[in-house]
Design an enzyme around this catalytic site. Sequence first.
Site, mmCIF file in Angstrom:
data_model
loop_
_atom_site.group_PDB
_atom_site.id
_atom_site.type_symbol
_atom_site.label_atom_id
_atom_site.label_comp_id
_atom_site.label_asym_id
_atom_site.label_seq_id
_atom_site.Cartn_x
_atom_site.Cartn_y
_atom_site.Cartn_z
ATOM 1 N N HIS A 145 -0.179 -11.276 -4.951
ATOM 2 C CA HIS A 145 0.895 -10.712 -5.781
ATOM 3 C C HIS A 145 1.701 -11.836 -6.432
ATOM 4 O O HIS A 145 2.931 -11.829 -6.429
ATOM 5 C CB HIS A 145 1.802 -9.791 -4.956
ATOM 6 C CG HIS A 145 1.091 -8.569 -4.449
ATOM 7 N ND1 HIS A 145 1.158 -7.345 -5.074
ATOM 8 C CD2 HIS A 145 0.261 -8.392 -3.392
ATOM 9 C CE1 HIS A 145 0.415 -6.470 -4.419
ATOM 10 N NE2 HIS A 145 -0.141 -7.079 -3.388
ATOM 11 N N TYR A 160 3.128 -13.735 5.608
ATOM 12 C CA TYR A 160 4.001 -13.954 4.451
ATOM 13 C C TYR A 160 4.831 -15.231 4.645
ATOM 14 O O TYR A 160 5.120 -15.931 3.686
ATOM 15 C CB TYR A 160 4.906 -12.729 4.206
ATOM 16 C CG TYR A 160 4.122 -11.500 3.720
ATOM 17 C CD1 TYR A 160 2.748 -11.422 3.898
ATOM 18 C CD2 TYR A 160 4.732 -10.446 3.089
ATOM 19 C CE1 TYR A 160 2.014 -10.324 3.478
ATOM 20 C CE2 TYR A 160 4.003 -9.336 2.646
ATOM 21 C CZ TYR A 160 2.646 -9.282 2.849
ATOM 22 O OH TYR A 160 1.913 -8.201 2.426
HETATM 23 C C1 HEM Z 1 -4.094 -8.702 6.311
HETATM 24 C C2 HEM Z 1 -3.428 -8.006 5.390
HETATM 25 C C3 HEM Z 1 -2.624 -8.629 4.287
HETATM 26 C C4 HEM Z 1 -2.578 -9.915 3.832
HETATM 27 C C5 HEM Z 1 -3.382 -11.096 4.308
HETATM 28 C C6 HEM Z 1 -1.593 -9.975 2.770
HETATM 29 C C7 HEM Z 1 -1.233 -11.129 2.088
HETATM 30 C C8 HEM Z 1 -0.148 -11.251 1.269
HETATM 31 C C9 HEM Z 1 0.484 -12.482 0.876
HETATM 32 C C10 HEM Z 1 -0.006 -13.877 1.261
HETATM 33 C C11 HEM Z 1 1.549 -12.171 0.091
HETATM 34 C C12 HEM Z 1 2.554 -13.130 -0.534
HETATM 35 C C13 HEM Z 1 3.771 -13.280 0.410
HETATM 36 C C14 HEM Z 1 4.837 -14.202 -0.112
HETATM 37 O O1 HEM Z 1 4.540 -15.368 -0.400
HETATM 38 O O2 HEM Z 1 6.021 -13.763 -0.189
HETATM 39 C C15 HEM Z 1 1.580 -10.739 -0.034
HETATM 40 C C16 HEM Z 1 2.482 -10.020 -0.772
HETATM 41 C C17 HEM Z 1 2.422 -8.658 -0.918
HETATM 42 N N1 HEM Z 1 1.646 -7.771 -0.194
HETATM 43 FE FE1 HEM Z 1 0.330 -8.238 1.204
HETATM 44 N N2 HEM Z 1 -1.080 -8.730 2.572
HETATM 45 C C18 HEM Z 1 -1.685 -7.874 3.464
HETATM 46 C C19 HEM Z 1 -1.470 -6.519 3.589
HETATM 47 C C20 HEM Z 1 -0.759 -5.776 2.681
HETATM 48 C C21 HEM Z 1 -0.658 -4.346 2.699
HETATM 49 C C22 HEM Z 1 -1.317 -3.407 3.723
HETATM 50 C C23 HEM Z 1 0.120 -4.005 1.647
HETATM 51 C C24 HEM Z 1 0.466 -2.600 1.302
HETATM 52 C C25 HEM Z 1 1.676 -2.169 1.099
HETATM 53 C C26 HEM Z 1 0.531 -5.228 0.958
HETATM 54 C C27 HEM Z 1 1.344 -5.327 -0.159
HETATM 55 C C28 HEM Z 1 1.880 -6.503 -0.656
HETATM 56 C C29 HEM Z 1 2.847 -6.563 -1.746
HETATM 57 C C30 HEM Z 1 3.356 -5.395 -2.583
HETATM 58 C C31 HEM Z 1 3.189 -7.913 -1.890
HETATM 59 C C32 HEM Z 1 4.177 -8.497 -2.892
HETATM 60 C C33 HEM Z 1 5.565 -8.526 -2.255
HETATM 61 C C34 HEM Z 1 6.554 -9.188 -3.204
HETATM 62 O O3 HEM Z 1 6.718 -8.659 -4.323
HETATM 63 O O4 HEM Z 1 7.137 -10.210 -2.808
HETATM 64 N N3 HEM Z 1 -0.018 -6.274 1.629
HETATM 65 N N4 HEM Z 1 0.545 -10.183 0.714
#
Ligand code: HEM
Length: 307
Positions: A32, A296
């Site tokens: 994202h 995160y």
């Molecule tokens: C093993 C599972 C997952 C991994 C490895 C993962 C990985 C990541 C990472 C690395 C980030 C960036 C975090 C940051 O630097 O602030 C992120 C952001 C995000 N993830 Fe995940 N995620 C996972 C599961 C999910 C799930 C299940 C959702 C469903 C809701 C999701 C929705 C999001 C969203 C919407 C963002 C953006 C948040 C923002 O706007 O700061 N993720 N994810």
Amino acid sequence: MSSELAKSQISSTIVDSIENLKGTHQGFRRAHARGFVYEAVFTPNGAAAPFTTAPHLQGEPVRATVRFSHTDANPHAADNDHAVRGFATKFHLADGTNTDLVMVSVERFVAATPEDFVEFIKAAKADTDAQDPSVPHIKSFVGAHPTVGPALVAAKTITVPVSYGTTQYWAIHAFLWRDASGAVRPVRYSWIPEAGIADASDSASWTPHHLTEELRDRLPVSFVLRVQFGEPGDPTHDSTVAWPADRRTVDVGRIEITKEAPDQEHWQAQVFDPTALVDGIEPSDDPVLAARSTIYAVSFDRRSHQR
Ligand code: HEM
């Protein structure tokens, strides 16, 4: 090994494997990566109050900050991609603390555990390296984990939305609501767009940042927060599996997203953490949910140090 150490090790392994698949984009979130941040107000309608003591779900409106995003790790990914979109919300509570609610435009996740997710990314990498469109490694991953089939089909067939404001979003995991008597109920959340759901019929001529530009012209946009209540036997530990569609749902409030946040850089540098919760809301036993905070934090650490 302590469970905290194990969690930290798998979180680093996961972020390493995402970087290995998607490359590293210095200073950006490892998923994202590109998003835009907005000011919003959430107004609860009181329907949640019998089921949870969470302060932002009682009666008073609460200020919120929203980040819409493209799921890719590449901050230059185009807005007409057939990609999952993110809708992350930080509710600013009266006592000066925040609680987060993080959703995406699909209903299920592609792995039931963090370990499965590592396997999934490895399979995707093997198929990408082999440039094999028949994706044999992903197929064998699905063979070993059949519940992920619907999530992969949904991700593969996802449409391009007309707007961030015309898409439905889900928090995917189950959470537990605790009421004033201490009783606990499993719930799943969704944002329903009040403008209706609409897919773009022709996005070929879009600029790469079309959805951000479109929203600038469209604001304000609003969504209803819909909560689905689980029944005994509905899994809370496995986000590859949706609950039956006939489960009771209750609309508990409405968010109005009013304008672009003036301080984009400040908000881009924050983390939206699905386990930043308040009294009245608890995490379920979903191991992916449990791992996300540390994952995160690893991503935050790397992007903050311009890696
Ligand atoms: C093993 C599972 C997952 C991994 C490895 C993962 C990985 C990541 C990472 C690395 C980030 C960036 C975090 C940051 O630097 O602030 C992120 C952001 C995000 N993830 Fe995940 N995620 C996972 C599961 C999910 C799930 C299940 C959702 C469903 C809701 C999701 C929705 C999001 C969203 C919407 C963002 C953006 C948040 C923002 O706007 O700061 N993720 N994810």
